[in-house]
Each structure stands twice: as structure tokens, then as C-alpha cells.
Design an enzyme around this catalytic site. Structure first.
Site, PDB file in Angstrom:
ATOM      1  N   ASP A   8       0.876  -1.176   0.000  1.00 30.05           N
ATOM      2  CA  ASP A   8       0.000   0.000   0.000  1.00 30.05           C
ATOM      3  C   ASP A   8       0.913   1.227   0.000  1.00 30.05           C
ATOM      4  O   ASP A   8       2.142   1.107  -0.154  1.00 30.05           O
ATOM      5  CB  ASP A   8      -1.007  -0.039   1.171  1.00 30.05           C
ATOM      6  CG  ASP A   8      -0.357   0.254   2.528  1.00 30.05           C
ATOM      7  OD1 ASP A   8       0.886   0.356   2.611  1.00 30.05           O
ATOM      8  OD2 ASP A   8      -1.117   0.388   3.511  1.00 30.05           O
ATOM      9  N   CYS A  65       3.091  -2.998   4.115  1.00 29.02           N
ATOM     10  CA  CYS A  65       2.262  -1.829   4.466  1.00 29.02           C
ATOM     11  C   CYS A  65       3.072  -1.028   5.478  1.00 29.02           C
ATOM     12  O   CYS A  65       4.277  -1.259   5.612  1.00 29.02           O
ATOM     13  CB  CYS A  65       0.873  -2.236   4.965  1.00 29.02           C
ATOM     14  SG  CYS A  65       0.823  -3.092   6.547  1.00 29.02           S
ATOM     15  N   THR A  67       3.125  -0.905   8.839  1.00 30.01           N
ATOM     16  CA  THR A  67       3.646  -1.725   9.935  1.00 30.01           C
ATOM     17  C   THR A  67       3.847  -3.180   9.556  1.00 30.01           C
ATOM     18  O   THR A  67       4.494  -3.929  10.293  1.00 30.01           O
ATOM     19  CB  THR A  67       2.645  -1.722  11.104  1.00 30.01           C
ATOM     20  OG1 THR A  67       1.387  -2.214  10.605  1.00 30.01           O
ATOM     21  CG2 THR A  67       2.453  -0.330  11.683  1.00 30.01           C
ATOM     22  N   HIS A  98      10.019 -23.519   9.533  1.00 32.41           N
ATOM     23  CA  HIS A  98       8.936 -24.128  10.319  1.00 32.41           C
ATOM     24  C   HIS A  98       7.556 -23.899   9.719  1.00 32.41           C
ATOM     25  O   HIS A  98       6.687 -24.766   9.828  1.00 32.41           O
ATOM     26  CB  HIS A  98       8.937 -23.578  11.747  1.00 32.41           C
ATOM     27  CG  HIS A  98      10.095 -24.050  12.568  1.00 32.41           C
ATOM     28  ND1 HIS A  98      10.138 -23.927  13.937  1.00 32.41           N
ATOM     29  CD2 HIS A  98      11.264 -24.651  12.204  1.00 32.41           C
ATOM     30  CE1 HIS A  98      11.290 -24.440  14.391  1.00 32.41           C
ATOM     31  NE2 HIS A  98      11.986 -24.863  13.348  1.00 32.41           N
ATOM     32  N   HIS A 133       6.754 -30.381  10.766  1.00 34.58           N
ATOM     33  CA  HIS A 133       6.116 -29.098  10.433  1.00 34.58           C
ATOM     34  C   HIS A 133       5.055 -29.259   9.343  1.00 34.58           C
ATOM     35  O   HIS A 133       4.128 -28.462   9.248  1.00 34.58           O
ATOM     36  CB  HIS A 133       7.171 -28.085  10.007  1.00 34.58           C
ATOM     37  CG  HIS A 133       8.205 -27.861  11.063  1.00 34.58           C
ATOM     38  ND1 HIS A 133       7.901 -27.294  12.284  1.00 34.58           N
ATOM     39  CD2 HIS A 133       9.526 -28.173  11.110  1.00 34.58           C
ATOM     40  CE1 HIS A 133       8.994 -27.242  13.029  1.00 34.58           C
ATOM     41  NE2 HIS A 133       9.993 -27.775  12.339  1.00 34.58           N
TER      42      HIS A 133
HETATM   43  C1  RB5 Z   1      -1.758   3.171   6.243  1.00 31.66           C
HETATM   44  O1  RB5 Z   1      -1.767   4.465   6.752  1.00 31.66           O
HETATM   45  C2  RB5 Z   1      -1.440   2.173   7.341  1.00 31.66           C
HETATM   46  O2  RB5 Z   1      -2.507   2.079   8.213  1.00 31.66           O
HETATM   47  C3  RB5 Z   1      -1.115   0.816   6.739  1.00 31.66           C
HETATM   48  O3  RB5 Z   1      -0.046   0.953   5.867  1.00 31.66           O
HETATM   49  C4  RB5 Z   1      -0.703  -0.264   7.712  1.00 31.66           C
HETATM   50  O4  RB5 Z   1       0.308   0.157   8.567  1.00 31.66           O
HETATM   51  C5  RB5 Z   1      -1.787  -0.960   8.403  1.00 31.66           C
HETATM   52  O5  RB5 Z   1      -1.581  -1.928   9.161  1.00 31.66           O
END
Ligand code: RB5
Length: 146
Positions: A8, A65, A67, A98, A133
Site C-alpha cells: 500500500d 504496508c 507496519t 517451520h 512441520h
Molecule cells: C496506512 O496508513 C497504514 O494504516 C497501513 O499501511 C498499515 O500500517 C496498516 O496496518
């Protein structure tokens, strides 16, 4: 077999750097988008990647993304998808050994490029251990609908 990458907007910059990094190594990643830093929704990105893997067009995915959390939650809703966040070098190897992870997940806002690229190299160069596994992975697919 093809390796695809998708992110994203929160992972866009890291995705662009990884595409260039692997191109320099002679590895061409299939870039499934997003193609700009404009805001988009990570479930839509995960969907495109998971459909490619489930159809057999792509063997291994890289999802990013901000995080790594949202996109991995989305991807792991698909049966047969095992998406794992590479939160350390050890984990980058263990999720292959695993869990036979077929998608590596990175955080564009939580990992630096060197850290992410190093963990991706470990992930791509590590094989599934099989054995005990295998049984556990088969059980994952039987959890659908719980
Ligand atoms: C986008 O702003 C952010 O929420 C997305 O990239 C991600 O971190 C969501 O888990």
C-alpha cells in the site's frame, strides 16, 4: 518460479527500493502495485497478491504496508496463504523452516531498507524443513470456518 511484490502507500517507498535492489541482482520481481504514494487500502493489495499465489502464477510474495500488520491480517484470511512478518533475521529464516511461509511481510514505516533487504535475502535463501512441520501446516488449512 515468480516472486511478486506489492504494497500500500505505507510500503510504497520500500517496495520501490526492493524492486531496484533485486533488479541489480538480476532478479525481476513481479510488481503488483501500488504504483504511487497515493493512499490506498491494504486489503485490496493483499487480495491481488493472494489470488496470484492461489492461482499458481506466483510462488512467493512480498507484501508491505506501514507496519506489516494490516496487510498480514488480510493475507492470512486466504486459505493456503501463510504470510509472516520478518521482524528479525532469525524469524526470517524460521518462518521458512517451520511455517513454510509463502509471503514475507515487511513494514515500510518500521524497518529500514538494509534491515528489510537483509531479511528478504535470508527468507528467499531458506528452505522448508518439512517433517513434523508438514502436519502442522496441514492443520492450518483445516481451521477454516472456525
Ligand atoms: C496506512 O496508513 C497504514 O494504516 C497501513 O499501511 C498499515 O500500517 C496498516 O496496518
Amino acid at each position: 518460479m515468480a516472486i511478486a511484490i506489492a504494497s500500500d502507500h505505507g510500503g510504497f517507498e520500500l517496495k520501490q527500493h526492493l524492486v531496484a535492489y533485486y533488479a541489480k541482482k538480476g532478479i525481476s520481481l513481479v510488481d503488483l502495485g501500488t504504483h504511487s504514494s497515493d493512499s490506498c487500502d491494504y486489503p485490496d493489495i493483499a487480495k491481488v497478491m493472494c489470488e496470484k499465489i492461489k492461482s499458481g502464477e506466483v510462488e512467493t510474495g512480498i507484501l508491505i504496508c506501514g507496519t506489516g500488520i494490516g496487510i498480514s491480517i488480510a493475507a492470512n484470511r486466504y486459505k493456503g496463504i501463510r504470510a509472516a512478518i520478518l521482524y528479525s533475521d532469525d524469524v526470517a529464516a524460521l518462518v521458512r523452516q517451520h511455517n513454510n511461509a509463502n509471503i514475507a511481510v515487511l513494514g515500510g514505516r518500521t524497518m529500514g531498507f538494509d534491515e528489510a533487504a537483509g531479511r528478504m535475502d535470508i527468507f528467499l535463501n531458506t528452505a522448508f524443513d518439512g517433517g513434523r512441520h508438514e502436519r502442522r501446516i496441514e492443520k492450518l488449512d483445516s481451521l477454516e470456518g472456525c
